[in-house]
Design an enzyme around this catalytic site. Structure first.
Site, mmCIF file in Angstrom:
data_model
loop_
_atom_site.group_PDB
_atom_site.id
_atom_site.type_symbol
_atom_site.label_atom_id
_atom_site.label_comp_id
_atom_site.label_asym_id
_atom_site.label_seq_id
_atom_site.Cartn_x
_atom_site.Cartn_y
_atom_site.Cartn_z
ATOM 1 N N THR A 15 0.852 -1.198 0.000
ATOM 2 C CA THR A 15 0.000 0.000 0.000
ATOM 3 C C THR A 15 0.887 1.246 0.000
ATOM 4 O O THR A 15 0.624 2.208 -0.731
ATOM 5 C CB THR A 15 -0.932 -0.024 1.235
ATOM 6 N N ASN A 74 -5.536 -9.849 -7.787
ATOM 7 C CA ASN A 74 -5.647 -10.573 -6.513
ATOM 8 C C ASN A 74 -6.959 -11.332 -6.358
ATOM 9 O O ASN A 74 -7.025 -12.289 -5.595
ATOM 10 C CB ASN A 74 -5.447 -9.613 -5.331
ATOM 11 N N GLN A 134 0.941 -10.020 -6.261
ATOM 12 C CA GLN A 134 0.442 -11.393 -6.397
ATOM 13 C C GLN A 134 1.232 -12.204 -7.424
ATOM 14 O O GLN A 134 0.885 -13.349 -7.716
ATOM 15 C CB GLN A 134 -1.050 -11.389 -6.785
ATOM 16 N N ALA A 137 6.165 -8.506 1.450
ATOM 17 C CA ALA A 137 6.704 -9.780 1.942
ATOM 18 C C ALA A 137 5.643 -10.763 2.441
ATOM 19 O O ALA A 137 5.780 -11.972 2.269
ATOM 20 C CB ALA A 137 7.702 -9.501 3.069
ATOM 21 N N HIS A 138 4.560 -10.223 3.041
ATOM 22 C CA HIS A 138 3.610 -11.161 3.668
ATOM 23 C C HIS A 138 2.780 -11.954 2.660
ATOM 24 O O HIS A 138 2.050 -12.859 3.023
ATOM 25 C CB HIS A 138 2.719 -10.439 4.697
ATOM 26 N N THR A 189 14.102 4.522 10.760
ATOM 27 C CA THR A 189 14.990 3.425 11.158
ATOM 28 C C THR A 189 14.622 2.147 10.417
ATOM 29 O O THR A 189 13.441 1.810 10.308
ATOM 30 C CB THR A 189 14.891 3.216 12.688
ATOM 31 N N CYS A 232 -9.581 -5.857 2.497
ATOM 32 C CA CYS A 232 -9.670 -4.435 2.791
ATOM 33 C C CYS A 232 -11.123 -3.979 2.728
ATOM 34 O O CYS A 232 -11.482 -2.959 3.269
ATOM 35 C CB CYS A 232 -8.867 -3.641 1.755
HETATM 36 N N1 7TS Z 1 -1.716 -4.994 -4.092
HETATM 37 C C1 7TS Z 1 -2.321 -6.170 -4.305
HETATM 38 C C2 7TS Z 1 -2.407 -6.705 -5.694
HETATM 39 C C3 7TS Z 1 -2.837 -6.887 -3.229
HETATM 40 O O1 7TS Z 1 -3.401 -8.080 -3.460
HETATM 41 C C4 7TS Z 1 -2.742 -6.357 -1.929
HETATM 42 C C5 7TS Z 1 -3.361 -7.053 -0.762
HETATM 43 C C6 7TS Z 1 -2.069 -5.133 -1.757
HETATM 44 C C7 7TS Z 1 -1.588 -4.473 -2.862
HETATM 45 C C8 7TS Z 1 -1.841 -4.521 -0.396
HETATM 46 O O2 7TS Z 1 -0.772 -5.170 0.234
HETATM 47 P P1 7TS Z 1 -0.198 -4.699 1.646
HETATM 48 O O3 7TS Z 1 1.199 -5.141 1.664
HETATM 49 O O4 7TS Z 1 -0.330 -3.230 1.720
HETATM 50 O O5 7TS Z 1 -1.008 -5.383 2.675
HETATM 51 N N2 7TS Z 1 -4.489 -7.803 -1.132
HETATM 52 C C9 7TS Z 1 -5.399 -8.368 -0.303
HETATM 53 C C10 7TS Z 1 -6.375 -9.273 -0.753
HETATM 54 O O6 7TS Z 1 -6.539 -9.639 -1.911
HETATM 55 N N3 7TS Z 1 -7.109 -9.648 0.312
HETATM 56 O O7 7TS Z 1 -6.609 -9.053 1.390
HETATM 57 C C11 7TS Z 1 -5.559 -8.249 1.042
#
Ligand code: 7TS
Length: 396
Positions: free
Chosen positions: A72, A153, A181, A202-203, A239, A326
């Site tokens: 994000t 996603n 993704q 990373a997550h 940091t 989200c």
């Molecule tokens: N971009 C894409 C394509 C994503 O799928 C997501 C999270 C983000 C950005 C945001 O990532 P973050 O690192 O900021 O958390 N997508 C989803 C989803 O599909 N369901 O929950 C979160």
């Protein structure tokens, strides 16, 4: 049994990633910018982690990888900086995004729109794909930025980012892709196409939460959003998240190492789940399998509210999704289903199952049984399913 099939929302941290991170909480916890040993002893580990990221994405030494807190942040940074660098100066006044980007792109684009920037939202086709050719219809000399995700996603659809990047190059527009993704599901090589900025997190690939990144080509610049220190070459002060960076490096290395497994073994499980679910009558999948990454299914069960299905699955210990987490507190229809113009009753019925390299056959067999029972139960009490005229049942 507990089954986690929401890997597009987040993933389990790989135990080896956790192990790699552990020393940086209570042993080597110094601030890397400090002059004493507590600080400087972290440097070799940070270097190795960044090298792993450079290698995984084939980033040339002269280009930058800037560590951020999440995708994000990376996405917002690109939009806001392009506004400062290219639009406020009067050079350009237009950006292009696809209509099915993650909310961190769509909302950033809408914010710029509220500041007077012209924004084009590219439509997807009936298979949930952006066609590179549609970019040609909208891109002009005034286009500052085109941002199209590599993999959607919701559906797992793969978008033609290489062709779109080439069109941007021709017109002198910057190209950004949200590759969140795509990492660990497709080979990524930033030298293989004209990408200026690429986002990752990373997550989504068995790394920790709260750490992500942005690739940036050497010839490009971005105004920093955070001013303060000299971290990340002054591009992103604050940091350094040492355990996070070490964890992301390890996770990125593993994502590349397990690519074959993801493409073949995870796909086999995904295909089995999909084959079995499609045997249930009045079920639909929008994007053809060969146009998707190997772990995702977005499937509609006519007559069943997605949330009702999630409830039944959750009671049976299964985690899936009706759309981006989200937005999942609202009873909104799936954004991709809306974008392809699916009838309202179908747009509300989409469920996303997303697997990972941790998903087992046993979990998939269990899920198939639970979904079949849930469909029977929920259709039994669904007035919309009972009253759907037969002739409409096979159309989207
Ligand atoms: N971009 C894409 C394509 C994503 O799928 C997501 C999270 C983000 C950005 C945001 O990532 P973050 O690192 O900021 O958390 N997508 C989803 C989803 O599909 N369901 O929950 C979160």
């Amino acid at each position: 049994m507990r089954v986690y099939l929401d890997n597009n929302a987040t993933t389990i941290v790989d135990p080896q990633v956790k192990l790699a991170m552990e020393p940086f909480f209570c042993q080597m916890y110094g601030n890397p910018n400090s002059l004493h040993d507590f600080g400087s002893e972290t440097h070799p580990y940070l270097k190795i982690a960044l090298e792993k990221i450079y290698a995984a994405l084939n980033v040339p030494k002269e280009d930058s990888v800037i560590v951020t807190s999440c995708a994000t942040e990376s996405n917002n940074w690109v939009f806001k900086s392009v506004y400062f660098d290219y639009i406020l100066s009067g050079r350009k006044n237009h950006i292009i995004v696809s209509e099915v980007e993650h909310p961190s792109v769509i909302a950033a684009a809408k914010h710029l729109e509220s500041l007077g920037v012209k924004v084009t939202y590219l439509p997807i086709n009936s298979e949930g794909i952006i066609e590179a050719n549609v970019v040609k219809d909208f891109i002009t000399d005034k286009t500052a930025l085109v941002s199209v995700m590599w993999v959607n996603n919701e559906t797992g659809a793969i978008f033609p980012v290489k062709e779109i990047a080439a069109l941007c190059k021709e017109k002198g527009a910057l190209f950004h892709t949200d590759a969140v993704q795509a990492i660990g599901k497709l080979p990524i090589n930033v030298q293989d196409f004209d990408v200026d900025y690429l986002t990752f997190s990373a997550h989504k690939f068995h790394g920790p939460k709260g750490v992500g990144g942005l690739y940036m080509k050497k010839t490009k610049e971005l105004t920093p959003l955070f001013h303060g220190g000299s971290q990340m070459g002054g591009y992103r002060s604050g940091t350094l998240n040492v355990p996070g960076i070490v964890g992301m490096g390890k996770a990125m290395e593993q994502a590349v190492d397990s690519l074959d497994f993801e493409i073949h073994d995870v796909k086999e499980l995904r295909d089995h789940l999909e084959d079995e679910l499609l045997k249930i009558k009045d079920t639909f999948v929008v994007t053809p399998r060969q146009k998707r990454v190997s772990n995702t299914i977005l499937i509609s069960f006519r007559g069943i509210e997605g949330e009702a299905m999630l409830w039944d699955l959750n009671r049976a210990g299964i985690a899936a999704s009706t759309g981006s987490a989200c937005a999942s507190e609202d009873l909104e229809s799936n954004p991709v289903m809306e974008a392809i113009g699916a009838a309202e009753d179908l747009a509300h019925t989409a469920i996303r199952f997303s697997l990972s390299r941790y998903t087992t056959r046993e979990e998939i067999e269990y899920t198939i049984g639970v979904v079949k029972k849930a469909v029977e139960r929920l259709r039994g009490i669904s007035s919309s399913y009972a009253y759907t005229p037969k002739s409409h049942k096979s159309e989207l």
